[in-house]
Design an enzyme around this catalytic site. Structure first.
Site, PDB file in Angstrom:
ATOM      1  N   LYS A   8       1.082  -1.284  -0.073  1.00  0.00           N
ATOM      2  CA  LYS A   8      -0.089  -0.176   0.038  1.00  0.00           C
ATOM      3  C   LYS A   8       0.853   1.071  -0.025  1.00  0.00           C
ATOM      4  CE  LYS A   8      -2.005   1.709   3.895  1.00  0.00           C
ATOM      5  NZ  LYS A   8      -1.622   3.006   4.297  1.00  0.00           N
ATOM      6  N   ASN A   9       1.679   1.261   0.745  1.00  0.00           N
ATOM      7  CA  ASN A   9       2.832   2.615   1.240  1.00  0.00           C
ATOM      8  C   ASN A   9       3.532   2.775  -0.012  1.00  0.00           C
ATOM      9  OD1 ASN A   9       1.164   2.887   3.261  1.00  0.00           O
ATOM     10  ND2 ASN A   9       2.601   2.771   4.820  1.00  0.00           N
ATOM     11  N   CYS A  21      -6.151   8.047   9.510  1.00  0.00           N
ATOM     12  CA  CYS A  21      -6.455   7.282  10.673  1.00  0.00           C
ATOM     13  C   CYS A  21      -6.196   8.220  11.798  1.00  0.00           C
ATOM     14  CB  CYS A  21      -4.979   6.374  10.835  1.00  0.00           C
ATOM     15  SG  CYS A  21      -5.199   4.680   9.960  1.00  0.00           S
ATOM     16  N   ARG A  36      -0.856  14.597  13.373  1.00  0.00           N
ATOM     17  CA  ARG A  36      -0.538  14.419  12.052  1.00  0.00           C
ATOM     18  C   ARG A  36      -0.367  15.523  11.231  1.00  0.00           C
ATOM     19  NH1 ARG A  36      -2.024   8.515   9.839  1.00  0.00           N
ATOM     20  NH2 ARG A  36       0.069   8.584   9.109  1.00  0.00           N
ATOM     21  N   ASP A  74       3.453   0.677  12.297  1.00  0.00           N
ATOM     22  CA  ASP A  74       2.485   0.255  11.776  1.00  0.00           C
ATOM     23  C   ASP A  74       2.226  -1.284  12.227  1.00  0.00           C
ATOM     24  OD1 ASP A  74       1.970   2.272  10.388  1.00  0.00           O
ATOM     25  OD2 ASP A  74       2.339   1.799   8.422  1.00  0.00           O
ATOM     26  N   ARG A 122      -8.788  -0.541   4.173  1.00  0.00           N
ATOM     27  CA  ARG A 122      -7.996   0.401   3.732  1.00  0.00           C
ATOM     28  C   ARG A 122      -6.800  -0.327   3.393  1.00  0.00           C
ATOM     29  NH1 ARG A 122      -6.976   5.317   7.244  1.00  0.00           N
ATOM     30  NH2 ARG A 122      -5.556   5.655   5.266  1.00  0.00           N
TER      31      ARG A 122
HETATM   32  C1  UD1 Z   1       3.735   6.962   6.593  1.00  0.00           C
HETATM   33  C2  UD1 Z   1       3.207   5.891   6.308  1.00  0.00           C
HETATM   34  C3  UD1 Z   1       2.364   5.216   7.815  1.00  0.00           C
HETATM   35  C4  UD1 Z   1       3.362   5.015   8.697  1.00  0.00           C
HETATM   36  C5  UD1 Z   1       4.354   6.501   8.911  1.00  0.00           C
HETATM   37  C6  UD1 Z   1       5.422   6.337   9.741  1.00  0.00           C
HETATM   38  C7  UD1 Z   1       2.243   6.045   4.277  1.00  0.00           C
HETATM   39  C8  UD1 Z   1       1.049   6.058   3.025  1.00  0.00           C
HETATM   40  N1  UD1 Z   1       1.881   5.941   5.365  1.00  0.00           N
HETATM   41  O1  UD1 Z   1       2.741   8.092   6.867  1.00  0.00           O
HETATM   42  O2  UD1 Z   1       1.738   3.922   7.300  1.00  0.00           O
HETATM   43  O3  UD1 Z   1       2.957   4.725   9.855  1.00  0.00           O
HETATM   44  O4  UD1 Z   1       4.912   6.731   7.524  1.00  0.00           O
HETATM   45  O5  UD1 Z   1       6.419   5.354   9.403  1.00  0.00           O
HETATM   46  O6  UD1 Z   1       3.348   5.856   3.396  1.00  0.00           O
HETATM   47  N2  UD1 Z   1       4.866  14.837  11.271  1.00  0.00           N
HETATM   48  C9  UD1 Z   1       4.839  16.221  11.668  1.00  0.00           C
HETATM   49  N3  UD1 Z   1       4.838  16.999  10.657  1.00  0.00           N
HETATM   50  C10 UD1 Z   1       4.770  16.695   9.080  1.00  0.00           C
HETATM   51  C11 UD1 Z   1       4.914  15.531   8.956  1.00  0.00           C
HETATM   52  C12 UD1 Z   1       4.799  14.549   9.964  1.00  0.00           C
HETATM   53  O7  UD1 Z   1       4.682  16.444  12.762  1.00  0.00           O
HETATM   54  O8  UD1 Z   1       4.711  17.542   8.406  1.00  0.00           O
HETATM   55  C13 UD1 Z   1       4.873  13.688  12.485  1.00  0.00           C
HETATM   56  C14 UD1 Z   1       3.618  12.866  12.237  1.00  0.00           C
HETATM   57  O9  UD1 Z   1       2.682  13.553  12.978  1.00  0.00           O
HETATM   58  C15 UD1 Z   1       4.112  11.576  12.866  1.00  0.00           C
HETATM   59  C16 UD1 Z   1       5.753  11.534  12.564  1.00  0.00           C
HETATM   60  O10 UD1 Z   1       6.173  12.809  12.117  1.00  0.00           O
HETATM   61  O11 UD1 Z   1       4.157  11.838  14.305  1.00  0.00           O
HETATM   62  C17 UD1 Z   1       5.765  10.627  11.368  1.00  0.00           C
HETATM   63  O12 UD1 Z   1       5.271  11.004  10.143  1.00  0.00           O
HETATM   64  P1  UD1 Z   1       5.433  10.497   8.711  1.00  0.00           P
HETATM   65  O13 UD1 Z   1       6.703   9.815   8.629  1.00  0.00           O
HETATM   66  O14 UD1 Z   1       5.237  11.925   7.831  1.00  0.00           O
HETATM   67  O15 UD1 Z   1       4.320   9.480   8.329  1.00  0.00           O
HETATM   68  P2  UD1 Z   1       3.427   9.471   7.116  1.00  0.00           P
HETATM   69  O16 UD1 Z   1       4.103   9.814   5.939  1.00  0.00           O
HETATM   70  O17 UD1 Z   1       2.032  10.278   7.347  1.00  0.00           O
END
Ligand code: UD1
Length: 416
Positions: A22-23, A116, A121, A305, A397
């Protein structure tokens, strides 16, 4: 299909093939917007998030053909720059359209992303990084309006190696003017796969697989064919299901090279593992050892995850375990549901302390998010008697058909 029922307490036994990731598929689908030609993707999982992604592509004007696990995208007719709220609200990954729309159209409108319920986030890291590429952001009601004419390469150092922000920066920079240097980039395998896909299409990216990426902007990307790799989180979910039920399963096509931290945990719990010809055999008959302390980490550490699925397994380990969540601030929603089955665990800040019990007892549970929902299915298979899980649309999902897969492993599980 709103609920799943199962009769647990029986070891899983059998073999299944692991679905496409998926990711990996989500950012690659968004990347098709950059391509002046036809993109063909094989092994795309048939899951809800991909369905939403396809709907967004279509609403932007792309022509999409989805047959089985093959998706063909022609983004040349793509004219629109506004990601529709209807689908974006359902899926946080819609934020991944920001980079490609900016690169290709120099402008994008995005509703604040959904997804989720596992923490606030925010997308501040995406916006801060893209701002250093001559991109400007404005809040317009519920919309984020982004514009950059021209988009310029820049030097970016991420405060935290966010997966989504790394993907957006890569996607925005492949067609930018000049070179983008990104330090502290996330190194998750899905980013490596995205970069390899873009390179096949003609992008110039150095440092793939490392925390420093250097992207030289090119004039255009050409049509490409690509096969999505197997899903390391789905493989990890079924591995934990085998451990929790003390079963023996063969996971065909499991991406073992991407699963080292998870495999190490399984071995510490007493599982016997054997990798052969791309398959992973898991013997969980004696996988009852406790884990004194485990924390989730960025790749190559133990993935967040799989934290909820691990909690289900540890609820029947011998003795006390501690699991710390370091990536998301609120990812323990599953704990309350596991307690209903008789699990003994308490939350202390970012840690869960688990007191392993001899058995869990089936009951009615509510899924609240994707991986937590899968963790409840594992717990239901561990528990004696009947378990019913409601709100299972969250599971859809990310899992093609969790009942089909677990039935193939001998579980008595069905949609109701
Ligand atoms: C992706 C994955 C998700 C996985 C996560 C962490 C996909 C579609 N999803 O989510 O399954 O759980 O990586 O491995 O690939 N954060 C901020 N500001 C930002 C962006 C992120 O504070 O602008 C924080 C988030 O709130 C979270 C952490 O950074 O606490 C990790 O987020 P991130 O690595 O961005 O995860 P996703 O890309 O949302």
């Amino acid at each position: 299909m709103a609920s799943i029922e199962m009769y647990g307490g029986k070891p899983l036994c059998g073999e299944i093939e692991i679905q496409g990731s998926k990711n990996a598929a989500l950012p690659i689908l968004a990347a098709t917007i950059l391509i002046d030609g036809i993109t063909i993707l094989h092994n795309c999982p048939k899951i809800l998030d991909i369905f939403y992604m396809v709907k967004i592509l279509e609403s932007l004007g792309c022509s999409v053909l989805w047959e089985g696990h093959r998706i063909q995208v022609d983004a040349r007719p793509c004219k629109k720059i506004c990601v529709p709220e209807e689908y974006a609200g359902k899926m946080r990954s819609s934020v991944i359209f920001l980079g490609p729309l900016l690169a290709k159209k120099k402008e994008a409108f995005l509703p604040y992303p959904g997804g989720c319920v596992i923490g606030t986030r925010p997308i501040d890291l995406h916006m801060k990084a893209l701002s250093s590429m001559n991109i400007f952001f404005k809040e317009e009601g519920p919309w984020i309006h982004a514009k950059g004419e021209p988009i310029l390469g820049g030097n970016i150092v991420l405060d935290f190696p966010s997966v989504g922000a790394t993907e957006n920066i890569v996607l925005a920079s492949v067609l930018a003017n000049g070179i983008t240097r990104l330090e502290n980039a996330a190194m998750e395998p899905e980013i490596t796969e995205l970069c390899c896909f873009l390179t096949k299409a003609g992008a110039k990216i150095q440092g793939i697989g490392t925390s420093v990426l250097e992207i030289q902007g090119v004039k255009e990307l050409k049509g490409v064919e690509h096969t999505i790799e197997a899903d390391r989180i789905v493989a990890g979910t079924y591995l934990f299901a085998a451990l929790g039920t003390r079963g023996q399963v063969l996971l065909q096509n499991a991406p073992v090279g991407q699963m080292r931290a998870t495999l190490e945990i399984a071995q510490k719990m007493g599982a016997l593992l054997c990798e052969k010809d791309g398959d992973l055999f898991v013997d969980g008959k004696n996988a009852w050892e406790r884990l004194p302390y485990i924390k989730t980490e960025i790749y190559p550490g133990f993935p967040t995850d799989l934290q909820s699925p691990l909690l289900s397994v540890l609820s029947v380990a011998k003795g006390n375990s501690i699991v710390e969540e370091t990536i998301f601030e609120s990812r323990f929603k599953v704990v309350e549901e596991l307690r209903r089955l008789g699990a003994s665990m308490e939350i202390e800040g970012r840690q869960v302390i688990i007191h392993g019990k001899e058995r869990l007892n089936g009951c009615c549970l509510k899924a609240q998010e994707l991986r937590g929902g899968a963790a409840l299915v594992i717990a239901g298979l561990i528990a004696k008697g009947k378990t019913r899980i409601i709100q299972t649309q969250y599971i859809k999902r990310g899992y093609e058909d969790i009942c089909r897969d677990l039935k193939a492993l001998g579980a008595n599980i069905f949609y109701s």
